[in-house]
Design an enzyme around this catalytic site. Structure first.
Site, PDB file in Angstrom:
ATOM      1  N   THR A 171       0.812  -1.213   0.000  1.00 39.91           N
ATOM      2  CA  THR A 171       0.000   0.000   0.000  1.00 39.91           C
ATOM      3  C   THR A 171       0.847   1.265   0.000  1.00 39.91           C
ATOM      4  O   THR A 171       0.476   2.268  -0.613  1.00 39.91           O
ATOM      5  CB  THR A 171      -0.942   0.001   1.216  1.00 39.91           C
ATOM      6  N   SER A 226       1.175  -7.561  -0.984  1.00 38.30           N
ATOM      7  CA  SER A 226       1.766  -8.522  -0.054  1.00 38.30           C
ATOM      8  C   SER A 226       0.931  -9.777   0.134  1.00 38.30           C
ATOM      9  O   SER A 226       1.428 -10.796   0.620  1.00 38.30           O
ATOM     10  CB  SER A 226       2.008  -7.866   1.314  1.00 38.30           C
ATOM     11  N   ASP A 256      -0.661  -6.740   4.742  1.00 33.84           N
ATOM     12  CA  ASP A 256      -1.471  -7.952   4.889  1.00 33.84           C
ATOM     13  C   ASP A 256      -0.652  -9.136   5.389  1.00 33.84           C
ATOM     14  O   ASP A 256      -1.096  -9.887   6.267  1.00 33.84           O
ATOM     15  CB  ASP A 256      -2.144  -8.314   3.558  1.00 33.84           C
TER      16      ASP A 256
END
Length: 515
Positions: free
Chosen positions: A19, A92, A124
């Protein structure tokens, strides 16, 4: 050089995706390239605007992989960094052992070029990657800080800026030789962390171990007695190819049928299973005891089964009958390990050469990277509740090292082992002093306690213990330091080459390539 000199730290930022680097697209958020140019270079927090000499970064195996990295930027006093961005950026949730190998090999190739590493990663699976790397990176002597963000750096309101700044500062200025996770002004041991929120900035926690450090507007408070240090006299290495595709994790629930468990345990190629049980390690047994029998049969076939709790805090303890039944069936009690740590540790141990179900089961029950709490430890308490002045203690150690009095060194360090990595007025740690001292036994003792061989002093250009030992012509000291993983710092190489003609064999043993 002035007494206030502090060596400049070199940090490699490894961008894997997640992100933190994402941008909006018609299909939602997607990883975007050129993170350095887009997000870091334009900001004064990461760029003081001064021209910088390029840093060398190893992109692949062999000398041809050493290239000048033209986009290195000075991030303020005593910190210089480069960003290595992977060609394929990952969300991820898609990472596996190949991705972990890529990160580990990048660190290994650049280990001697940088003082610390910051890995940018999606949240994640961040706790899984932290745990996996903590086991793969063997005899680690430098800080590896993983971070990411809940909101992309490109968004106006984000957590990416602070997370990255905190990670860079810790990697550059604190000798914490562990794989750590830095998030929301908190530093966690990587294999103790777990994600607890899908959208809050306070996304991670370490339920069974206090944070290693807290970052405030005023300072960074490190709990040094929690920080682990490498104590084996071995060089840094990497164990690749975790057996992650041959392990599984199964969460027990009320009403689970033994056939479901057996179906998992009969999966082709399965070598290990993490069983997430109720409370302190309990699982259903049933009137026919079929569940326990399925577990026992799998253990007999050589499958290593590890018992961890579903609870956020606490651990597995054989208090109740159902938990004791699992233990009698051969299930390993995983203590207070997180599921992420248990799964990756199991995959790591199974990947070791000559691993057997018996050896893996034994090692799963003990702490090898601080991933679980062993309650048999002796806790030292000073009888007066107070310690003498650190300055006085360091002075006492210095005199003891100079006179070769190992007993005096032991007596002082018995009060406070954190003095091993504490610098005196000139920036010399006890290892710097022992590297040129008369007693090889004292140097060996300090290394056995976990003293760092990578810290640089505050004199000259910032010397490592290895440089000082080689410069003094102490071949046994050089060889012992090398055995413990020491290497010459990149900023020492030019000076070392100038000295090499005087003692070529000593400098060669120190790792200097002499034609």
């Amino acid at each position: 050089m002035a007494q206030g000199y502090v060596p400049e730290a070199r940090i490699l930022v490894i961008m894997t995706g997640g992100t933190i680097c994402m941008q909006k697209s018609p299909d939602g958020l997607v990883p975007a390239r050129n993170f350095l140019d887009r997000c870091m270079a334009p900001r004064p927090e990461f760029n003081d605007g001064e021209p910088q000499d390029p840093l060398d970064v190893a992109f692949k195996d062999g000398p041809e992989g050493m290239v000048s990295f033209d986009e290195s930027i000075n991030a303020g006093l005593w910190l210089k960094y480069a960003v290595l961005e992977y060609e394929t950026l990952l969300d991820s949730s898609s990472i596996d052992s190949k991705g972990w190998d890529q990160i580990a090999s990048t660190i290994f190739r650049n280990y001697k070029l940088f003082d610390g590493f910051v890995v940018l990663h999606g949240t994640d699976s961040l706790a899984y990657t932290c745990s996996a790397l903590s086991f793969m990176l063997q005899n680690l002597g430098k800080p590896i800080i993983l971070t990411g963000s809940q909101v992309p750096f490109s968004e106006r309101k984000n957590d990416a800026l602070d997370n990255l700044l905190d990670s860079l500062d810790i990697a550059a200025h604190f000798m914490i030789p562990e794989v750590c996770l830095c998030f929301n002004s908190t530093l966690f041991r990587g294999n103790r962390a777990t994600k607890i929120s899908a959208n809050a900035f306070d996304a991670f926690a370490s339920p069974n171990l206090p944070p290693l450090a807290k970052i405030t507007a005023v300072d960074t408070k490190v709990i040094w007695n929690l920080v682990t240090q490498p104590t084996s006299l071995q060089a840094f290495s990497v164990q690749p190819d975790l057996e992650i595709h041959h392990v599984a994790c199964l969460r027990i629930f009320p009403g689970i049928r033994s056939k479901m468990v057996e179906a998992v345990l009969r999966t082709e190629g399965l070598r290990g299973l993490v069983l997430e049980t109720f409370g302190a390690g309990n699982a259903p047994s049933g009137h026919d005891n079929k569940f326990i029998q399925v577990i026992s049969d799998a253990v007999q076939r050589g499958i290593v089964i590890v018992n961890v709790t579903q609870c956020l805090t606490g651990g597995v303890s054989p208090v109740y009958a159902p938990g004791m039944a699992l233990g009698r069936a051969g299930v390993v009690a995983g203590g207070d390990m997180t599921s992420e740590a248990a799964l990756t540790k199991l995959a790591y141990l199974l990947s070791l050469p000559e691993a057997t179900p018996e050896s893996v089961a034994r090692t799963m029950a003990i702490s090898i990277r601080g991933e679980l709490t062993e309650h048999s430890e002796t806790v030292f308490s000073h009888p007066t509740g107070e310690l003498s002045s650190p300055v006085a203690q360091l002075t006492a150690i210095a005199y003891a090292i100079a006179s070769g009095d190992i007993q005096k060194v032991k007596d002082v360090l018995r009060e406070d082992t954190q003095l091993m990595n504490r610098p005196d007025y000139s920036g010399n740690t006890p290892v710097h002093l022992a590297a040129t001292g008369p007693s090889l036994a004292i140097l060996r003792y300090l290394l056995s306690l976990g003293a760092s061989v990578h810290l640089r002093n505050h004199t000259g250009s910032g010397r490592t213990p290895l440089f000082l030992a080689a410069n003094a012509g102490l071949l046994p000291h050089v060889m012992l330091l090398r055995q413990a993983g020491a290497h010459l710092h990149a900023e020492e190489l030019e000076t070392a080459r100038l000295h090499a003609s005087q003692r070529p064999e000593v400098w060669k043993q120190a790792g200097l390539g002499i034609p």
